[in-house]
Motif scaffolding. Structure first.
Motif, mmCIF file in Angstrom:
data_model
loop_
_atom_site.group_PDB
_atom_site.id
_atom_site.type_symbol
_atom_site.label_atom_id
_atom_site.label_comp_id
_atom_site.label_asym_id
_atom_site.label_seq_id
_atom_site.Cartn_x
_atom_site.Cartn_y
_atom_site.Cartn_z
ATOM 1 N N MET A 1 0.843 -1.204 0.000
ATOM 2 C CA MET A 1 0.000 0.000 0.000
ATOM 3 C C MET A 1 0.873 1.247 0.000
ATOM 4 O O MET A 1 1.809 1.359 0.804
ATOM 5 N N THR A 3 1.388 5.572 0.120
ATOM 6 C CA THR A 3 0.843 6.796 0.692
ATOM 7 C C THR A 3 1.017 7.895 -0.341
ATOM 8 O O THR A 3 2.140 8.177 -0.771
ATOM 9 N N ARG A 26 -7.503 5.476 -4.328
ATOM 10 C CA ARG A 26 -8.088 5.027 -3.054
ATOM 11 C C ARG A 26 -8.866 3.732 -3.251
ATOM 12 O O ARG A 26 -8.838 2.841 -2.380
ATOM 13 N N GLY A 29 -6.944 0.746 -2.739
ATOM 14 C CA GLY A 29 -6.469 0.449 -1.391
ATOM 15 C C GLY A 29 -5.344 1.327 -0.890
ATOM 16 O O GLY A 29 -4.823 1.092 0.211
ATOM 17 N N HIS A 30 -4.952 2.357 -1.644
ATOM 18 C CA HIS A 30 -3.859 3.223 -1.219
ATOM 19 C C HIS A 30 -4.381 4.357 -0.331
ATOM 20 O O HIS A 30 -5.542 4.765 -0.426
ATOM 21 N N GLU A 31 -3.513 4.840 0.549
ATOM 22 C CA GLU A 31 -3.864 5.962 1.419
ATOM 23 C C GLU A 31 -3.652 7.261 0.642
ATOM 24 O O GLU A 31 -2.562 7.528 0.143
ATOM 25 N N VAL A 32 -4.703 8.072 0.542
ATOM 26 C CA VAL A 32 -4.643 9.295 -0.258
ATOM 27 C C VAL A 32 -5.099 10.473 0.590
ATOM 28 O O VAL A 32 -6.185 10.444 1.175
ATOM 29 N N THR A 33 -4.260 11.518 0.647
ATOM 30 C CA THR A 33 -4.608 12.774 1.311
ATOM 31 C C THR A 33 -4.613 13.877 0.269
ATOM 32 O O THR A 33 -3.706 13.962 -0.562
ATOM 33 N N ASP A 48 -13.688 8.820 0.403
ATOM 34 C CA ASP A 48 -12.793 8.258 1.416
ATOM 35 C C ASP A 48 -11.366 8.782 1.276
ATOM 36 O O ASP A 48 -10.390 8.061 1.511
ATOM 37 N N LEU A 49 -11.233 10.050 0.891
ATOM 38 C CA LEU A 49 -9.930 10.695 0.814
ATOM 39 C C LEU A 49 -9.771 11.605 2.028
ATOM 40 O O LEU A 49 -10.687 12.355 2.379
ATOM 41 N N ALA A 50 -8.615 11.542 2.676
ATOM 42 C CA ALA A 50 -8.339 12.481 3.760
ATOM 43 C C ALA A 50 -8.179 13.880 3.165
ATOM 44 O O ALA A 50 -7.602 14.039 2.087
ATOM 45 N N THR A 88 2.681 13.091 6.563
ATOM 46 C CA THR A 88 2.037 11.900 6.001
ATOM 47 C C THR A 88 3.042 10.947 5.367
ATOM 48 O O THR A 88 2.677 9.851 4.966
#
Length: 390
Positions: A1, A3, A26, A29-33, A48-50, A88
């Motif tokens: 995963m 970031t 996202r 499954g990746h973390e996205v801000t 579901d994005l920060a 992050t």
């Protein structure tokens, strides 16, 4: 995963393509801000994005100077932005082409970055008309000569900009302005003019923009042709197509939906006005009318809808020229956009079998591209960068 950080200003025409790629990443499954304006916080949450607020967005003295806005001002933004992004620990940054603080932040953090261009390739080239003027391809030696003279001035201006960018980067201790490892263009292959040299870091990505998280607008009842009109989302533009379109078509045998923030919501017989996502409307449209923003014209192309374009400013003129090149749209000059002229253009578009065939071809191109394609290219870049550093 992985970031991943996305950095983009608040104008929807620029923010929605970057958010489209972020949402695709996202889903994998990746973390996205996302760092952007407050107006997009709820849309980011919907996917579901920060969300973080992009600092120093308020207008500043000197913004009227393009060099200051593109090179000097991003230095202050990057100083304020970089510590928050660093927390992050991003593996990759995705940056809007005008939000140049994002490129500086990538350089300060020494991470690869992708530049998202929400329209055609903007690089001047001596074998093409000057970019941004909306000129057709030259047909005479005299036009070719005039084009080259203007392009040489554009290239000289670019050189000045590069020197300004280097000086801005030096203020942050960087040896050079951080160039993008990959550029993604929100356009289609048929809308890019053939050029002698295509930049190796640049990929055509198709329609990228997310639809905003708004309730859908139901078109008027009936089976008359459906015309979908949208205003520009550029915040610096005070001109509108909405009222002209309503006056043009209020007595025509069509159903009209106008998406605009400039008029009160309305449902009156065959006319509906309000704010709504474009995707569901374009799926049923017979003609799409717009100023030529990259997000809307690629969505309309993906839906195989013939277009009428009234280019009001900036890259819209160039977008209109590319659509005109391939007979995908009828163009109405803003200075001549009376209700009568707009109505005539729409009526002709409704009966134009050639533009409908071209629209079908553009839709086939768009089906092979889009946010998922762009996400794959971003992840391929990241894999290459991580392999090189291993």
């Amino acid at each position: 995963m992985a970031t991943i950080g996305c950095i983009v200003g608040p104008d929807p025409g620029h923010a929605l393509p970057v958010l489209g790629i972020g949402a695709a990443l996202r889903r994998r499954g990746h973390e996205v801000t996302v760092w952007t304006g407050r107006r997009h916080a709820s849309l980011a949450a919907h996917h579901d994005l920060a969300w973080r607020e992009l600092p120093l967005l308020a207008p500043q003295p000197g913004d009227e100077d393009l060099g200051v806005r593109l090179h000097a001002r991003p230095v202050g933004m990057a100083r304020a932005l970089t510590p928050d992004v660093a927390r992050t620990a991003p593996d990759l940054l995705i940056v809007d082409t005008l939000t140049r603080a994002g490129a500086l932040t990538a350089g300060l953090l020494d991470v690869p970055h992708v530049e998202v261009v929400p329209h055609h390739l903007p690089d001047p080239a001596l074998d093409l008309p000057p970019v941004g003027l909306g000129r057709p391809l030259p047909r005479t030696p005299w036009r070719r000569l005039d084009d080259r003279q203007i392009v040489r001035r554009q290239l000289a201006s670019h050189a000045v900009g590069e020197r300004q960018a280097s000086a801005a980067a030096a203020d942050l201790g960087l040896s050079a302005w951080p160039g993008a490892d990959l550029r993604l263009l929100q356009t289609l292959p048929s809308l890019e003019r053939a050029r002698g040299v295509w930049p190796t870091d640049t990929v055509i990505a198709g329609p990228l923009a997310l639809d905003p998280a708004l309730p859908p607008l139901l078109p008027p009842d009936g089976d008359a042709p459906l015309v979908v009109v949208t205003d520009s989302t550029a915040t610096a533009l005070d001109r509108s197509l909405a009222e002209t379109a309503i006056r043009a078509l209020q007595s025509a045998d069509v159903r009209l939906v106008v998406t605009t923030a400039g008029l009160p919501a309305r449902r009156d017989g065959r006319i509906v006005v309000g704010l709504a996502p474009h995707g569901p409307l374009l799926a049923h449209a017979d003609v799409a009318v717009s100023p030529g923003g990259g997000g809307f014209i690629t969505k309309a192309a993906a839906a195989a809808v013939p277009q009428v374009v009234v280019p009001l400013a900036g890259d819209q003129r160039e977008a209109a020229a590319r659509l005109r090149d391939v007979h995908a749209a009828r163009i109405v000059r803003p200075s001549r956009c009376t209700p009568r002229a707009l109505r005539w253009a729409i009526v002709r578009a409704l009966s134009d079998t050639r533009s409908r065939a071209v629209a079908a071809r553009l839709a086939a191109e768009a089906a092979e591209l889009g946010p998922e394609f762009a996400a794959e290219r971003c992840l391929a870049l990241l894999a290459t960068a991580q392999g090189a550093s291993a």
